[in-house]
Design a protein around this motif. Structure first.
Motif, mmCIF file in Angstrom:
data_model
loop_
_atom_site.group_PDB
_atom_site.id
_atom_site.type_symbol
_atom_site.label_atom_id
_atom_site.label_comp_id
_atom_site.label_asym_id
_atom_site.label_seq_id
_atom_site.Cartn_x
_atom_site.Cartn_y
_atom_site.Cartn_z
ATOM 1 N N PHE A 262 -7.625 16.384 -31.766
ATOM 2 C CA PHE A 262 -8.157 16.754 -33.076
ATOM 3 C C PHE A 262 -8.518 18.234 -33.151
ATOM 4 O O PHE A 262 -8.889 18.724 -34.212
ATOM 5 C CB PHE A 262 -9.373 15.886 -33.411
ATOM 6 C CG PHE A 262 -9.030 14.440 -33.619
ATOM 7 C CD1 PHE A 262 -8.685 13.966 -34.874
ATOM 8 C CD2 PHE A 262 -9.010 13.551 -32.555
ATOM 9 C CE1 PHE A 262 -8.353 12.640 -35.067
ATOM 10 C CE2 PHE A 262 -8.678 12.221 -32.732
ATOM 11 C CZ PHE A 262 -8.340 11.768 -33.995
ATOM 12 N N ARG A 268 -4.845 17.196 -36.612
ATOM 13 C CA ARG A 268 -6.030 16.750 -37.357
ATOM 14 C C ARG A 268 -5.684 16.487 -38.821
ATOM 15 O O ARG A 268 -6.019 15.439 -39.385
ATOM 16 C CB ARG A 268 -7.116 17.819 -37.237
ATOM 17 C CG ARG A 268 -8.434 17.436 -37.874
ATOM 18 C CD ARG A 268 -9.499 18.461 -37.529
ATOM 19 N NE ARG A 268 -9.229 19.783 -38.064
ATOM 20 C CZ ARG A 268 -8.998 20.876 -37.332
ATOM 21 N NH1 ARG A 268 -8.968 20.788 -36.002
ATOM 22 N NH2 ARG A 268 -8.765 22.043 -37.889
ATOM 23 N N LEU A 269 -5.002 17.433 -39.442
ATOM 24 C CA LEU A 269 -4.641 17.266 -40.849
ATOM 25 C C LEU A 269 -3.527 16.230 -41.009
ATOM 26 O O LEU A 269 -3.519 15.461 -41.971
ATOM 27 C CB LEU A 269 -4.189 18.608 -41.428
ATOM 28 C CG LEU A 269 -5.271 19.685 -41.535
ATOM 29 C CD1 LEU A 269 -4.670 21.002 -41.998
ATOM 30 C CD2 LEU A 269 -6.365 19.247 -42.504
ATOM 31 N N PHE A 271 -2.959 13.509 -39.241
ATOM 32 C CA PHE A 271 -3.506 12.152 -39.176
ATOM 33 C C PHE A 271 -4.130 11.746 -40.508
ATOM 34 O O PHE A 271 -3.924 10.626 -40.997
ATOM 35 C CB PHE A 271 -4.553 12.060 -38.064
ATOM 36 C CG PHE A 271 -3.990 12.122 -36.667
ATOM 37 C CD1 PHE A 271 -2.680 11.763 -36.418
ATOM 38 C CD2 PHE A 271 -4.766 12.547 -35.606
ATOM 39 C CE1 PHE A 271 -2.150 11.816 -35.138
ATOM 40 C CE2 PHE A 271 -4.262 12.607 -34.321
ATOM 41 C CZ PHE A 271 -2.951 12.241 -34.082
ATOM 42 N N VAL A 272 -4.902 12.654 -41.106
ATOM 43 C CA VAL A 272 -5.572 12.325 -42.373
ATOM 44 C C VAL A 272 -4.552 12.150 -43.492
ATOM 45 O O VAL A 272 -4.631 11.204 -44.291
ATOM 46 C CB VAL A 272 -6.595 13.423 -42.730
ATOM 47 C CG1 VAL A 272 -7.240 13.118 -44.081
ATOM 48 C CG2 VAL A 272 -7.668 13.534 -41.653
ATOM 49 N N ALA A 275 -2.810 8.844 -43.182
ATOM 50 C CA ALA A 275 -3.656 7.746 -43.633
ATOM 51 C C ALA A 275 -3.623 7.629 -45.154
ATOM 52 O O ALA A 275 -3.553 6.522 -45.716
ATOM 53 C CB ALA A 275 -5.088 7.949 -43.143
ATOM 54 N N ILE A 276 -3.670 8.763 -45.834
ATOM 55 C CA ILE A 276 -3.609 8.757 -47.303
ATOM 56 C C ILE A 276 -2.255 8.241 -47.776
ATOM 57 O O ILE A 276 -2.162 7.455 -48.734
ATOM 58 C CB ILE A 276 -3.884 10.169 -47.849
ATOM 59 C CG1 ILE A 276 -5.332 10.574 -47.554
ATOM 60 C CG2 ILE A 276 -3.618 10.225 -49.351
ATOM 61 C CD1 ILE A 276 -5.657 12.004 -47.950
ATOM 62 N N PHE A 403 -3.116 5.657 -37.775
ATOM 63 C CA PHE A 403 -3.846 6.092 -38.965
ATOM 64 C C PHE A 403 -3.157 5.622 -40.244
ATOM 65 O O PHE A 403 -3.834 5.306 -41.232
ATOM 66 C CB PHE A 403 -3.988 7.613 -38.965
ATOM 67 C CG PHE A 403 -5.131 8.107 -38.123
ATOM 68 C CD1 PHE A 403 -6.407 8.194 -38.637
ATOM 69 C CD2 PHE A 403 -4.928 8.471 -36.798
ATOM 70 C CE1 PHE A 403 -7.473 8.631 -37.862
ATOM 71 C CE2 PHE A 403 -5.980 8.912 -36.006
ATOM 72 C CZ PHE A 403 -7.257 8.992 -36.544
ATOM 73 N N GLN A 404 -1.830 5.541 -40.241
ATOM 74 C CA GLN A 404 -1.137 5.022 -41.418
ATOM 75 C C GLN A 404 -1.476 3.554 -41.646
ATOM 76 O O GLN A 404 -1.694 3.122 -42.779
ATOM 77 C CB GLN A 404 0.375 5.184 -41.258
ATOM 78 C CG GLN A 404 1.160 4.633 -42.449
ATOM 79 C CD GLN A 404 2.659 4.739 -42.271
ATOM 80 O OE1 GLN A 404 3.141 5.507 -41.459
ATOM 81 N NE2 GLN A 404 3.405 3.964 -43.021
ATOM 82 N N GLY A 407 -5.045 3.342 -42.917
ATOM 83 C CA GLY A 407 -5.081 3.843 -44.291
ATOM 84 C C GLY A 407 -4.513 2.845 -45.275
ATOM 85 O O GLY A 407 -5.067 2.643 -46.369
ATOM 86 N N ALA A 468 -4.242 14.927 -50.685
ATOM 87 C CA ALA A 468 -3.292 15.140 -49.590
ATOM 88 C C ALA A 468 -2.544 16.461 -49.754
ATOM 89 O O ALA A 468 -2.269 17.164 -48.770
ATOM 90 C CB ALA A 468 -2.310 13.975 -49.522
ATOM 91 N N LEU A 471 -4.799 19.216 -48.611
ATOM 92 C CA LEU A 471 -4.835 19.245 -47.143
ATOM 93 C C LEU A 471 -3.544 19.836 -46.583
ATOM 94 O O LEU A 471 -3.574 20.563 -45.581
ATOM 95 C CB LEU A 471 -5.037 17.834 -46.594
ATOM 96 C CG LEU A 471 -6.382 17.174 -46.907
ATOM 97 C CD1 LEU A 471 -6.404 15.737 -46.385
ATOM 98 C CD2 LEU A 471 -7.536 17.965 -46.291
#
Length: 496
Positions: A262, A268-269, A271-272, A275-276, A403-404, A407, A468, A471
């Motif tokens: 991370f 880090r970005l 993964f987020v 998830a979105i 993470f997907q 999410g 997203a 980000l």
């Protein structure tokens, strides 16, 4: 590996991804004949577990699969996952009760969790030194996965109507055995002669967290009230397991999901954002189908056909982005374009899902949705793989899939709660399930309230994808190493 062996290896990986994605979606269209055959009296109550058992087992294994790839080598883990998946498929086809089928689906899910994630690790290893950072393989895998999610329910319906629901599972066997045999002779991947200790406690805590969270999203507000002891207990369990898992990752010699990942901005970005995207895909696929059946009276067997424009858009955008990435375009560019396009498609859905608007407008919005998601399916994995330290390629790749999955589960739960609460506040009958029993003016009023609530869900999807996009703007530009907190590639440690 020779060039021919590598091409065959890529084909093996694409077939494996198809197996994984189809079996996650294909059962949804065959639940009625399954229940009619195995348990016509009480089988309906057990239908959710057909999907949940697979998803729970798959998500629970994801963190461990990544570490196994980095420790034992990707080929061994790849073939082991396929063998487990085929065993589960055979047991599913032979099941004589709903309980047996649910247990077999869990076994199938244990292997299925590796089919999607480990396959992307294998694809990364198949690339030559001059192909790292290109979209070869990864984009194709992403678009195949996206298209499979869109057409899976339709294929399941065809098999259930014209053959038997058991062939949904039996069809995996000849294909999977051919993949196993081909991979044994063709794949020649880096091995790891030095064995590192596995963090089994961390894997167990990660599995406990993901399982509890998925059960919360599946049961909360649906099977049990959000304030019920069962749901509250699951929330407490998920929070405690997450806290213990994070603590363990800071103490373990070989953590399942190293927190050092991370510190890399791309990871880090990425993964987020993934998830979105998982939440957005669940929203687009599930709630479009619900809208078509409830508000427009489209039969369930025909509703899946409306997702074909989405699949076409995914395939077109995936192939194009993969080719352009191979010619030097950056994954960041397509991540930006894909998130923005998907946000626009959600806005178009919110504007076109009326009680009587043209269904061709729905198809156009889904085509645009596919064009956006098709740019994201492979490019985010590519971005993460290129940024990850080489000796942590497995955990980084399975991490983005993990993470997907989370999410998607959270998105389905949150969007479902929004829809249910809005309809309960404005529609007749109290809840959406009562809409089918209404007639005349009450039914028309119920449809209006449902459409209004669905519009809010799609606007929420647009807001999520806009986040997203913001980000994605933060992702480092290619050739700007000063934007990254640590080098994208680190040499693999040499064993003492």
């Amino acid at each position: 590996m020779t060039e021919t062996q590598r091409k065959v290896g890529f084909l093996i990986c694409l077939i494996t991804i198809v197996l994984a994605v189809l079996d996650l979606q294909i059962v949804s269209a065959a639940t009625v004949p399954i229940v009619r055959d195995l348990d016509p009296d009480h089988g309906v109550d057990k239908i959710p577990w057909l999907v949940s058992a697979f998803a729970l087992a798959s998500a629970a294994m994801l963190p461990l699969y990544g570490k196994l790839c980095d420790t034992l080598g990707a080929k061994r883990v790849f073939t082991g996952a396929i063998a487990t998946f085929l065993l589960g498929s055979a047991l599913c086809g032979a099941a004589q009760s709903m309980e047996q089928l649910i247990a077999a689906r869990a076994v199938q899910g244990l292997g299925g969790g590796g089919l999607m994630s480990v396959t992307m690790v294998v694809i990364a290893h198949l690339k030559g030194p001059d192909e790292e950072g290109t979209g070869k393989g990864g984009s194709a895998g992403g678009l195949v996965a996206g298209a499979g999610m869109a057409v899976g329910p339709w294929i399941g319906g065809l098999l259930a109507d014209h053959a038997s629901w058991r062939w949904i599972f039996y069809v995996n066997l000849p294909i999977g055995l051919a993949v196993l045999a081909a991979s044994a002779f063709v794949l020649k991947l880096p091995d790891h002669p030095v064995r590192r200790p596995l963090d089994y406690l961390g894997a167990a805590l990660g599995a406990a967290f993901s399982s509890a969270l998925l059960l919360v999203t599946d049961w909360g507000g649906n099977r049990y009230a959000w304030s019920s002891p069962v749901v509250v207990g699951l929330i407490v369990t998920a929070a405690a397991a997450l806290a213990l898992f994070l603590w363990r990752q800071t103490r373990a010699a070989e953590p399942i999901l190293p927190l050092s990942l991370f510190r890399v901005r791309e990871l880090r970005l990425g993964f987020v954002i993934q998830a979105i995207v998982g939440a957005a895909m669940m929203c687009a696929i599930y709630y479009v189908l619900v809208y078509l059946q409830i508000a427009r009276g489209v039969a369930s067997s025909s509703a899946g056909l409306y997702l074909l424009p989405m699949a076409i858009g995914m395939s077109t955008a995936g192939l194009l982005s993969g080719r352009l990435t191979a010619r030097g375009w950056s994954a960041r560019t397509f991540t930006l374009s894909g998130t923005a396009t998907t946000a626009l498609a959600f806005g178009l859905l919110a504007l076109t899902t009326g009680p009587a608007t043209s269904l061709w407008l729905i198809r156009a919005a889904l085509l645009l949705m596919g064009l956006g998601l098709g740019q994201l399916m492979g490019q985010l994995i590519l971005l993460v793989q290129f940024a990850a330290p080489r000796h942590q390629l497995g955990v980084a790749t399975t991490g983005i899939r993990f993470f997907q999955t989370l999410g998607g589960a959270l998105g389905a739960s949150v969007f479902g709660s929004v829809l249910a609460r809005l309809y309960a506040a404005d529609g007749p009958g109290g809840d959406v399930s009562a809409l089918a029993r209404l007639t005349g003016t009450a039914h028309a009023e119920g449809v209006r309230a449902f459409v209004s609530a669905t519009d809010v869900v799609f606007w929420s999807g647009a807001a999520l994808m806009t986040l997203a996009t913001v980000l994605a703007v933060r992702l480092p530009r290619p050739g700007r190493p000063e934007d990254t907190e640590q080098p994208a590639r680190q040499p693999e440690p040499v064993p003492a």
